[in-house]
Write a protein that holds these residues in place. Structure first.
Motif, mmCIF file in Angstrom:
data_model
loop_
_atom_site.group_PDB
_atom_site.id
_atom_site.type_symbol
_atom_site.label_atom_id
_atom_site.label_comp_id
_atom_site.label_asym_id
_atom_site.label_seq_id
_atom_site.Cartn_x
_atom_site.Cartn_y
_atom_site.Cartn_z
ATOM 1 N N LYS A 1 -7.974 12.339 4.638
ATOM 2 C CA LYS A 1 -8.631 11.081 4.960
ATOM 3 C C LYS A 1 -7.581 10.010 5.236
ATOM 4 C CE LYS A 1 -12.398 8.160 3.293
ATOM 5 N NZ LYS A 1 -13.358 7.914 2.177
ATOM 6 N N ILE A 2 -7.758 9.266 6.312
ATOM 7 C CA ILE A 2 -6.777 8.256 6.705
ATOM 8 C C ILE A 2 -7.095 6.931 6.013
ATOM 9 C CG2 ILE A 2 -5.684 7.048 8.636
ATOM 10 C CD1 ILE A 2 -6.567 9.398 10.421
ATOM 11 N N ILE A 3 -6.372 6.686 4.939
ATOM 12 C CA ILE A 3 -6.598 5.498 4.113
ATOM 13 C C ILE A 3 -5.372 4.595 4.179
ATOM 14 C CG2 ILE A 3 -6.896 4.684 1.738
ATOM 15 C CD1 ILE A 3 -8.477 7.256 1.206
ATOM 16 N N TYR A 4 -5.609 3.296 4.231
ATOM 17 C CA TYR A 4 -4.536 2.300 4.213
ATOM 18 C C TYR A 4 -4.550 1.567 2.871
ATOM 19 C CZ TYR A 4 -3.868 2.690 9.294
ATOM 20 O OH TYR A 4 -3.593 3.147 10.565
ATOM 21 N N PRO A 5 -3.711 1.979 1.939
ATOM 22 C CA PRO A 5 -3.636 1.259 0.670
ATOM 23 C C PRO A 5 -2.673 0.080 0.779
ATOM 24 C CG PRO A 5 -2.349 3.262 0.562
ATOM 25 C CD PRO A 5 -2.915 3.200 1.939
ATOM 26 N N ASP B 1 7.933 -7.697 -0.774
ATOM 27 C CA ASP B 1 6.955 -8.284 -1.692
ATOM 28 C C ASP B 1 5.615 -7.562 -1.660
ATOM 29 O OD1 ASP B 1 8.541 -10.642 -2.564
ATOM 30 O OD2 ASP B 1 8.442 -11.134 -0.433
ATOM 31 N N MET B 2 5.280 -6.974 -0.502
ATOM 32 C CA MET B 2 3.975 -6.347 -0.342
ATOM 33 C C MET B 2 4.074 -5.193 0.640
ATOM 34 S SD MET B 2 0.467 -8.041 1.222
ATOM 35 C CE MET B 2 0.723 -9.537 0.290
ATOM 36 N N VAL B 3 3.277 -4.158 0.425
ATOM 37 C CA VAL B 3 3.236 -3.047 1.372
ATOM 38 C C VAL B 3 1.787 -2.787 1.779
ATOM 39 C CG1 VAL B 3 5.290 -1.938 0.422
ATOM 40 C CG2 VAL B 3 3.038 -1.257 -0.415
ATOM 41 N N VAL B 4 1.615 -2.343 3.031
ATOM 42 C CA VAL B 4 0.329 -1.826 3.503
ATOM 43 C C VAL B 4 0.676 -0.572 4.290
ATOM 44 C CG1 VAL B 4 -1.846 -2.294 4.649
ATOM 45 C CG2 VAL B 4 -0.499 -4.207 3.751
ATOM 46 N N PHE B 5 0.415 0.584 3.709
ATOM 47 C CA PHE B 5 0.779 1.857 4.318
ATOM 48 C C PHE B 5 -0.425 2.512 4.986
ATOM 49 C CE2 PHE B 5 4.526 2.723 1.183
ATOM 50 C CZ PHE B 5 5.319 1.858 1.912
ATOM 51 N N GLN C 1 -1.942 7.373 1.793
ATOM 52 C CA GLN C 1 -2.060 7.301 0.329
ATOM 53 C C GLN C 1 -0.906 8.038 -0.327
ATOM 54 O OE1 GLN C 1 -4.639 5.594 -1.392
ATOM 55 N NE2 GLN C 1 -3.181 5.894 -3.069
ATOM 56 N N LYS C 2 -0.450 9.120 0.288
ATOM 57 C CA LYS C 2 0.654 9.894 -0.280
ATOM 58 C C LYS C 2 1.925 9.058 -0.360
ATOM 59 C CE LYS C 2 3.406 14.091 0.326
ATOM 60 N NZ LYS C 2 3.645 15.302 1.162
ATOM 61 N N ASP C 3 2.280 8.361 0.723
ATOM 62 C CA ASP C 3 3.480 7.523 0.706
ATOM 63 C C ASP C 3 3.341 6.383 -0.294
ATOM 64 O OD1 ASP C 3 5.354 8.643 2.667
ATOM 65 O OD2 ASP C 3 3.785 8.229 4.121
ATOM 66 N N GLU D 1 -3.005 -3.449 -6.507
ATOM 67 C CA GLU D 1 -3.158 -2.413 -5.488
ATOM 68 C C GLU D 1 -4.625 -2.211 -5.161
ATOM 69 O OE1 GLU D 1 -2.490 1.756 -6.997
ATOM 70 O OE2 GLU D 1 -1.405 0.650 -8.541
ATOM 71 N N GLN D 2 -4.879 -1.795 -3.928
ATOM 72 C CA GLN D 2 -6.251 -1.555 -3.496
ATOM 73 C C GLN D 2 -6.256 -0.670 -2.252
ATOM 74 O OE1 GLN D 2 -8.270 -4.794 -1.434
ATOM 75 N NE2 GLN D 2 -6.343 -5.920 -1.305
ATOM 76 N N LYS D 3 -7.378 -0.044 -1.991
ATOM 77 C CA LYS D 3 -7.580 0.665 -0.733
ATOM 78 C C LYS D 3 -8.186 -0.347 0.229
ATOM 79 C CE LYS D 3 -8.177 5.228 -2.787
ATOM 80 N NZ LYS D 3 -9.105 6.381 -3.026
#
Length: 252
Positions: A214-218, A83-87, A90-92, A105-107
């Motif tokens: 840059k290490i981002i968790y979208p 139902d939801m992802v938090v990776f 950003q590439k994945d 979706e959001q960062k």
């Protein structure tokens, strides 16, 4: 005879009503359970956030599936119900978006990449001294974002050719952390947030942001119902942000 027929019809009606009510109850129960695929580095923070969330949402069950973002992405592409992802990449996140539709979706967060060693192990004291290590554990670059960031960093610093024969590969960043905590390697590359959860390791150096992406968790939702939307929204509240910051994340 007529009396028997009437009783039979009434019985069928009651059974039919009972079935409908049962199906409605099952549907309601199902809609209250959500599945979240999240980067392994979020394990402690999200579990604590879940506890706070459930204080006012007792009827919503959250099933977490933690792992490397690349591996989670492949699971979803192969049909895993999520139902939801938090990776942690950003590439994945973008690659999954090519085959799945994000409703929202959001960062959400940012993180820092660090070099850790077992406490008391003086073989490695900083990034440059990795050449002295017997073995170094990193995440598998193809499926673990922290491993990809490590690969980028070593390439940028001109270290890859000097240390790649020392690499041991792990399935996610938490597995990397455990190798180091159990003193099975001289060093490992993890996120700062992971290192802060384990008192058997110490941070000996930090990779500057200009040597890796840059290490981002979208975060994104793949289904649209009240339970999913409630938890997704809760991740942006001050209560959730306080937890993320406690574990060392930078909140967007």
């Amino acid at each position: 005879m007529k009396r028997l027929i009437v009783l039979f019809v009434i019985t069928l009606f009651l059974v039919g009503c009972g079935t409908t009510e049962t199906e409605d109850a099952a549907t309601t129960t199902e809609s209250k359970s959500i599945t979240v695929s999240a980067a392994a580095s979020l394990t402690d923070a999200l579990q604590e956030i879940e506890d706070i969330f459930k204080e006012s949402n007792l009827d919503i069950e959250i099933d977490f599936n933690f792992g490397g973002s690349g591996a989670l992405r492949e699971q979803i592409k192969q049909g895993a119900p999520v139902d939801m992802v938090v990776f942690a990449s950003q590439k994945d996140f973008d690659l999954l978006g090519e085959s799945e539709t994000y409703i929202k979706e959001q960062k959400l967060l940012e993180n820092t990449l660090v070099l850790v060693t077992p406490k008391g192990n003086d073989t490695v004291t900083d990034i440059d001294s990795l050449v002295n290590a017997k073995n170094i554990v990193v995440g598998t670059a193809e499926s673990v974002p922290a491993g990809k960031y490590a690969e980028q960093s070593f390439n940028s610093l001109g270290l890859t050719g000097k240390i790649e024969d020392k690499f041991i590969y792990a399935e996610d960043v938490r597995a990397v952390l455990q190798y180091v905590a159990q003193d099975e390697v001289d060093a490992g590359v993890v996120y700062k947030t992971d290192a802060l959860t384990e008192d058997k390791v110490e941070i000996v150096d930090t990779f500057l942001n200009d040597v890796h992406d840059k290490i981002i968790y979208p975060a994104g939702t793949l289904t649209d119902n009240e339970s999913v939307n409630a938890f997704y929204k809760f991740l942006t509240t001050d209560e959730a942000k306080d937890v993320f910051e406690k574990y060392g994340f930078k909140v967007e």
